[in-house]
Design an enzyme around this catalytic site. Structure first.
Site, PDB file in Angstrom:
ATOM      1  N   CYS A 116       0.579  -1.375  -0.014  1.00  0.00           N
ATOM      2  CA  CYS A 116      -0.300  -0.317  -0.022  1.00  0.00           C
ATOM      3  C   CYS A 116       0.863   0.891  -0.282  1.00  0.00           C
ATOM      4  CB  CYS A 116      -0.951   0.140   1.518  1.00  0.00           C
ATOM      5  SG  CYS A 116      -2.552  -1.327   0.535  1.00  0.00           S
ATOM      6  N   HIS A 256      -3.204   7.542   2.451  1.00  0.00           N
ATOM      7  CA  HIS A 256      -3.275   6.194   1.807  1.00  0.00           C
ATOM      8  C   HIS A 256      -5.756   5.670   2.444  1.00  0.00           C
ATOM      9  CE1 HIS A 256      -3.540   1.993   0.837  1.00  0.00           C
ATOM     10  NE2 HIS A 256      -3.717   1.392   2.296  1.00  0.00           N
ATOM     11  N   ASN A 286      -9.949   0.476  -0.904  1.00  0.00           N
ATOM     12  CA  ASN A 286      -8.540   0.588  -0.607  1.00  0.00           C
ATOM     13  C   ASN A 286      -8.330  -0.445  -2.297  1.00  0.00           C
ATOM     14  OD1 ASN A 286      -6.304  -0.038  -0.103  1.00  0.00           O
ATOM     15  ND2 ASN A 286      -5.940  -1.238   2.265  1.00  0.00           N
TER      16      ASN A 286
HETATM   17  O1  UT7 Z   1      -3.552  -0.711   3.518  1.00  0.00           O
HETATM   18  C1  UT7 Z   1      -2.508  -2.064   3.629  1.00  0.00           C
HETATM   19  C2  UT7 Z   1      -3.062  -1.706   5.194  1.00  0.00           C
HETATM   20  N1  UT7 Z   1      -4.436  -2.452   6.248  1.00  0.00           N
HETATM   21  C3  UT7 Z   1      -5.251  -1.549   6.634  1.00  0.00           C
HETATM   22  O2  UT7 Z   1      -4.685  -0.691   6.935  1.00  0.00           O
HETATM   23  C4  UT7 Z   1      -6.145  -2.554   7.098  1.00  0.00           C
HETATM   24  C5  UT7 Z   1      -6.378  -2.296   8.336  1.00  0.00           C
HETATM   25  N2  UT7 Z   1      -6.713  -3.338   9.539  1.00  0.00           N
HETATM   26  C6  UT7 Z   1      -8.635  -2.605   9.006  1.00  0.00           C
HETATM   27  O3  UT7 Z   1      -8.658  -1.886   8.708  1.00  0.00           O
HETATM   28  C7  UT7 Z   1      -9.508  -3.437  10.452  1.00  0.00           C
HETATM   29  O4  UT7 Z   1      -8.355  -4.447  11.341  1.00  0.00           O
HETATM   30  C8  UT7 Z   1     -10.647  -4.359   9.826  1.00  0.00           C
HETATM   31  C9  UT7 Z   1     -11.442  -3.315   9.050  1.00  0.00           C
HETATM   32  C10 UT7 Z   1      -9.985  -5.013   8.618  1.00  0.00           C
HETATM   33  C11 UT7 Z   1     -11.702  -5.534  10.598  1.00  0.00           C
HETATM   34  O5  UT7 Z   1     -12.132  -4.139  11.906  1.00  0.00           O
HETATM   35  P1  UT7 Z   1     -11.922  -4.873  12.887  1.00  0.00           P
HETATM   36  O6  UT7 Z   1     -12.672  -2.908  13.427  1.00  0.00           O
HETATM   37  O7  UT7 Z   1     -10.408  -4.305  13.444  1.00  0.00           O
HETATM   38  O8  UT7 Z   1     -12.911  -5.918  13.427  1.00  0.00           O
HETATM   39  P2  UT7 Z   1     -12.047  -6.998  14.008  1.00  0.00           P
HETATM   40  O9  UT7 Z   1     -11.561  -7.436  13.585  1.00  0.00           O
HETATM   41  O10 UT7 Z   1     -11.500  -6.871  16.122  1.00  0.00           O
HETATM   42  O11 UT7 Z   1     -13.059  -7.659  14.329  1.00  0.00           O
HETATM   43  C12 UT7 Z   1     -14.389  -7.279  15.526  1.00  0.00           C
HETATM   44  C13 UT7 Z   1     -15.739  -8.099  15.126  1.00  0.00           C
HETATM   45  C14 UT7 Z   1     -15.758  -9.802  15.344  1.00  0.00           C
HETATM   46  O12 UT7 Z   1     -16.261  -9.928  16.039  1.00  0.00           O
HETATM   47  P3  UT7 Z   1     -16.742 -10.565  17.537  1.00  0.00           P
HETATM   48  O13 UT7 Z   1     -15.047 -11.939  17.668  1.00  0.00           O
HETATM   49  O14 UT7 Z   1     -16.623  -9.392  18.214  1.00  0.00           O
HETATM   50  O15 UT7 Z   1     -17.574 -12.078  17.892  1.00  0.00           O
HETATM   51  C15 UT7 Z   1     -14.879 -10.480  13.399  1.00  0.00           C
HETATM   52  O16 UT7 Z   1     -15.751 -11.769  13.595  1.00  0.00           O
HETATM   53  O17 UT7 Z   1     -16.675  -8.001  13.672  1.00  0.00           O
HETATM   54  C16 UT7 Z   1     -16.073  -9.208  12.928  1.00  0.00           C
HETATM   55  N3  UT7 Z   1     -16.075  -8.797  11.296  1.00  0.00           N
HETATM   56  C17 UT7 Z   1     -17.022  -9.140  11.046  1.00  0.00           C
HETATM   57  N4  UT7 Z   1     -18.318  -8.706  11.825  1.00  0.00           N
HETATM   58  C18 UT7 Z   1     -19.285  -8.114  10.487  1.00  0.00           C
HETATM   59  C19 UT7 Z   1     -15.060  -9.230  10.661  1.00  0.00           C
HETATM   60  N5  UT7 Z   1     -15.189  -8.634   9.780  1.00  0.00           N
HETATM   61  C20 UT7 Z   1     -16.425  -8.483   9.845  1.00  0.00           C
HETATM   62  C21 UT7 Z   1     -17.796  -8.221   8.627  1.00  0.00           C
HETATM   63  N6  UT7 Z   1     -18.765  -7.629   8.779  1.00  0.00           N
HETATM   64  N7  UT7 Z   1     -16.779  -8.128   7.252  1.00  0.00           N
END
Ligand code: UT7
Length: 332
Positions: A116, A256, A286
């Site tokens: 990225c 980004h 992204n």
């Molecule tokens: O560009 C390259 C660099 N990449 C980045 O900068 C990305 C960095 N990371 C992120 O943007 C975020 O971590 C994500 C958008 C990928 C995920 O968001 P998050 O707020 O970190 O979610 P999480 O992984 O902590 O998950 C929270 C909850 C989980 O459920 P439980 O365990 O709390 O029951 C996940 O299973 O959300 C759940 N979850 C979803 N729910 C609905 C994860 N993905 C989804 C989804 N829809 N698509």
């Protein structure tokens, strides 16, 4: 003689026609529009559909448009650097396919891979060729067909990525406009948190690697999130500090577009008001190397000669960085 800097003298972008909405993603995986918008800021992304189409098919229309806008004949281009993580082939370079397709017969070209942060690394590299005094017309492309490495059964990654890209023309300037400074970083110990498991020389494609779905982007989102917030803010603060810039001096932060919450945290740390932060993640998601040129393209009509811009990115690898540049032209 005054110092030569590399000024951006034109910008163009391209996104494919097909729009993949959050609603459509709800039919692939267990997710919903509300979760995606509140956690990432993304409402839709564009996808390159059709057999036999690769990243060059995103870059070529962008470069053709750039040549038209800057009144440049293809044969005048001396160098084209393409930042991409999803090249058309392992080899030859996508840059070669682009130069051939647009008729840039006198240009040499190569690809640069920094996930990225690719566009930032490529912009800094292209600028050095101009600053050397040896090159007068360098094109820097940032483009990715992320849909080619996204697993549409994995809800933690498929909601984030989209296809698209853009291109800038770099030309010499002796009035102090253009790329003025950069802070670029990489740390390979971050590789386990965001990478593609197979398809490289370490684990070439096999029936097993395909069956295990190892040819897709793998991400540990929370870990990457934490590093991204700190990394992007740190380098942006560093580039501002060493150029004696405060938040008030910055006309635009060009971040980004990975996650709206990462962007907001970076702007906060820099003391830059949200009205001065370029944001288009809602419509493109992204696009990896494509996000920063797509921002500049969308906001071009609002950019004025002399505006101080800080471009900042964080990505797989890990790679991250910030570039300080002075915009070189008024809206045309
Ligand atoms: O560009 C390259 C660099 N990449 C980045 O900068 C990305 C960095 N990371 C992120 O943007 C975020 O971590 C994500 C958008 C990928 C995920 O968001 P998050 O707020 O970190 O979610 P999480 O992984 O902590 O998950 C929270 C909850 C989980 O459920 P439980 O365990 O709390 O029951 C996940 O299973 O959300 C759940 N979850 C979803 N729910 C609905 C994860 N993905 C989804 C989804 N829809 N698509």
């Amino acid at each position: 003689m005054s110092k030569i800097t590399a000024a951006i003298t034109g910008i163009s972008g391209y996104v494919p026609d097909y729009i993949l909405t959050n609603k459509e993603l709800e039919t692939y995986v267990e997710t919903n529009d509300e979760w995606i918008v509140s956690r990432t800021g993304i409402k839709e992304r564009h996808i390159l559909k059709g057999e036999g189409l690769g990243t060059s098919h995103i870059a070529v229309p962008a470069v053709k448009e750039l040549l038209r806008k800057t009144n440049t004949k293809p044969e005048e281009v001396e160098l084209l650097i393409c930042a991409t993580t999803t090249p058309d082939y392992v080899f030859p370079a996508t840059a070669n396919l682009i130069t051939a397709e647009v008729g840039a017969v006198n240009a040499f070209g190569y690809d640069l891979q920094a996930a990225c942060s690719g566009f930032l690394f490529a912009l800094a590299t292209g600028a050095k060729f101009i600053q050397s005094g040896q090159y007068k017309k360098v094109i820097v492309v940032g483009a990715d067909k992320m849909s080619s490495i996204v697993d549409y059964t994995d809800r933690t990654t498929c909601i984030i990525f989209g296809d698209g890209g853009g291109a800038v023309m770099l030309e010499p300037n002796t009035e102090g406009y253009g790329v003025l400074d950069e802070v670029l970083k990489s740390d390979g110990s971050g590789a386990p948190y965001l990478h593609m498991k197979a398809g490289g020389s370490r684990r070439p494609a096999s029936i097993e690697s395909v069956e295990n779905r190892e040819h897709f982007a793998y991400q540990e989102g929370q870990t990457v999130f934490k590093f991204a917030v700190k990394g992007m803010a740190d380098v942006s603060a560093e580039v501002m500090e060493r150029n004696n810039l405060t938040g008030d001096d910055i006309a635009w932060l060009v971040p980004h577009q990975a996650n709206k919450r990462i962007i907001e945290a970076t702007a906060n740390r820099m003391g830059v008001d949200s009205s001065k932060v370029m944001l288009n993640i809602q419509k493109y998601g992204n696009t990896t190397s494509g996000t920063i040129p797509l921002c500049l393209w969308d906001y071009e009509s609002q950019l004025k000669k002399g505006d101080n811009l800080v471009l900042a990115a964080f990505g797989g690898g890990f790679t991250w960085g910030a570039i300080y540049l002075k915009w070189a032209y008024d809206p045309k």
